[in-house]
Scaffold this motif. Structure first.
Motif, PDB file in Angstrom:
ATOM      1  N   THR A  52       0.837  -1.204   0.000  1.00 29.24           N
ATOM      2  CA  THR A  52       0.000   0.000   0.000  1.00 29.24           C
ATOM      3  C   THR A  52       0.871   1.253   0.000  1.00 29.24           C
ATOM      4  O   THR A  52       0.620   2.193  -0.750  1.00 29.24           O
ATOM      5  CB  THR A  52      -0.948   0.004   1.219  1.00 29.24           C
ATOM      6  OG1 THR A  52      -1.731  -1.197   1.202  1.00 29.24           O
ATOM      7  CG2 THR A  52      -1.860   1.215   1.207  1.00 29.24           C
ATOM      8  N   VAL A  53       1.914   1.253   0.813  1.00 31.52           N
ATOM      9  CA  VAL A  53       2.837   2.393   0.849  1.00 31.52           C
ATOM     10  C   VAL A  53       3.521   2.538  -0.510  1.00 31.52           C
ATOM     11  O   VAL A  53       3.670   3.653  -1.025  1.00 31.52           O
ATOM     12  CB  VAL A  53       3.876   2.240   1.982  1.00 31.52           C
ATOM     13  CG1 VAL A  53       4.887   3.375   1.953  1.00 31.52           C
ATOM     14  CG2 VAL A  53       3.170   2.194   3.338  1.00 31.52           C
ATOM     15  N   ALA A  54       3.888   1.429  -1.116  1.00 32.51           N
ATOM     16  CA  ALA A  54       4.514   1.469  -2.438  1.00 32.51           C
ATOM     17  C   ALA A  54       3.559   2.046  -3.479  1.00 32.51           C
ATOM     18  O   ALA A  54       3.968   2.832  -4.342  1.00 32.51           O
ATOM     19  CB  ALA A  54       4.966   0.072  -2.853  1.00 32.51           C
ATOM     20  N   ALA A  55       2.285   1.689  -3.398  1.00 38.63           N
ATOM     21  CA  ALA A  55       1.292   2.220  -4.338  1.00 38.63           C
ATOM     22  C   ALA A  55       1.136   3.729  -4.173  1.00 38.63           C
ATOM     23  O   ALA A  55       1.026   4.466  -5.167  1.00 38.63           O
ATOM     24  CB  ALA A  55      -0.048   1.521  -4.141  1.00 38.63           C
ATOM     25  N   LEU A  56       1.136   4.200  -2.937  1.00 39.02           N
ATOM     26  CA  LEU A  56       1.059   5.644  -2.686  1.00 39.02           C
ATOM     27  C   LEU A  56       2.268   6.344  -3.289  1.00 39.02           C
ATOM     28  O   LEU A  56       2.139   7.366  -3.967  1.00 39.02           O
ATOM     29  CB  LEU A  56       0.986   5.926  -1.180  1.00 39.02           C
ATOM     30  CG  LEU A  56      -0.287   5.496  -0.462  1.00 39.02           C
ATOM     31  CD1 LEU A  56      -0.093   5.549   1.052  1.00 39.02           C
ATOM     32  CD2 LEU A  56      -1.464   6.347  -0.875  1.00 39.02           C
ATOM     33  N   ARG A  57       3.431   5.779  -3.065  1.00 38.31           N
ATOM     34  CA  ARG A  57       4.664   6.382  -3.583  1.00 38.31           C
ATOM     35  C   ARG A  57       4.667   6.430  -5.115  1.00 38.31           C
ATOM     36  O   ARG A  57       5.040   7.444  -5.703  1.00 38.31           O
ATOM     37  CB  ARG A  57       5.875   5.617  -3.067  1.00 38.31           C
ATOM     38  CG  ARG A  57       7.174   6.256  -3.479  1.00 38.31           C
ATOM     39  CD  ARG A  57       8.375   5.521  -2.927  1.00 38.31           C
ATOM     40  NE  ARG A  57       9.583   6.199  -3.366  1.00 38.31           N
ATOM     41  CZ  ARG A  57      10.534   6.622  -2.576  1.00 38.31           C
ATOM     42  NH1 ARG A  57      10.459   6.431  -1.287  1.00 38.31           N
ATOM     43  NH2 ARG A  57      11.599   7.230  -3.061  1.00 38.31           N
ATOM     44  N   VAL A  58       4.263   5.354  -5.745  1.00 43.26           N
ATOM     45  CA  VAL A  58       4.209   5.311  -7.218  1.00 43.26           C
ATOM     46  C   VAL A  58       3.255   6.380  -7.743  1.00 43.26           C
ATOM     47  O   VAL A  58       3.548   7.048  -8.741  1.00 43.26           O
ATOM     48  CB  VAL A  58       3.799   3.897  -7.696  1.00 43.26           C
ATOM     49  CG1 VAL A  58       3.392   3.900  -9.152  1.00 43.26           C
ATOM     50  CG2 VAL A  58       4.926   2.917  -7.464  1.00 43.26           C
ATOM     51  N   THR A  59       2.144   6.572  -7.076  1.00 42.51           N
ATOM     52  CA  THR A  59       1.183   7.603  -7.476  1.00 42.51           C
ATOM     53  C   THR A  59       1.823   8.979  -7.406  1.00 42.51           C
ATOM     54  O   THR A  59       1.692   9.785  -8.332  1.00 42.51           O
ATOM     55  CB  THR A  59      -0.075   7.544  -6.585  1.00 42.51           C
ATOM     56  OG1 THR A  59      -0.685   6.271  -6.744  1.00 42.51           O
ATOM     57  CG2 THR A  59      -1.063   8.634  -6.952  1.00 42.51           C
ATOM     58  N   PHE A  60       2.517   9.248  -6.309  1.00 43.78           N
ATOM     59  CA  PHE A  60       3.191  10.541  -6.167  1.00 43.78           C
ATOM     60  C   PHE A  60       4.262  10.727  -7.234  1.00 43.78           C
ATOM     61  O   PHE A  60       4.368  11.794  -7.836  1.00 43.78           O
ATOM     62  CB  PHE A  60       3.839  10.667  -4.784  1.00 43.78           C
ATOM     63  CG  PHE A  60       2.889  11.005  -3.676  1.00 43.78           C
ATOM     64  CD1 PHE A  60       1.980  12.054  -3.801  1.00 43.78           C
ATOM     65  CD2 PHE A  60       2.921  10.300  -2.484  1.00 43.78           C
ATOM     66  CE1 PHE A  60       1.125  12.391  -2.767  1.00 43.78           C
ATOM     67  CE2 PHE A  60       2.068  10.625  -1.442  1.00 43.78           C
ATOM     68  CZ  PHE A  60       1.172  11.669  -1.588  1.00 43.78           C
TER      69      PHE A  60
END
Length: 75
Positions: A44-52
């Motif tokens: 989930t943290v990785a998905a947030l980072r990729v979005t940013f």
């Protein structure tokens, strides 16, 4: 990416928690929990980072001055 970097990145883009949640495909509550410092799944943290990163955010590692974020230069 930590909770403070998440909040700084969101503000740099002019996004609310709902904007980030919608762009990432998670719930707004998930974003709020992370920004409060609660533990989330690594994926989930990785998905947030990729979005940013897709939106132009660069994450700055801790280098004596603390971790941070900045907007990437656009060509």
């Amino acid at each position: 990416m930590n909770a403070v970097q998440c909040k700084m990145a969101r503000v740099a883009l002019g996004w609310g928690t709902r904007d980030l949640a919608r762009n990432t495909g998670v719930s707004p509550d998930t974003v709020a929990r992370f920004e409060r410092g609660e533990q989330l799944k690594d994926s989930t943290v990785a998905a947030l980072r990729v979005t940013f990163e897709a939106a132009g955010i660069e994450f700055i590692p801790e280098n004596g001055g603390g971790p941070g974020v900045r907007l990437a230069k656009r060509p």
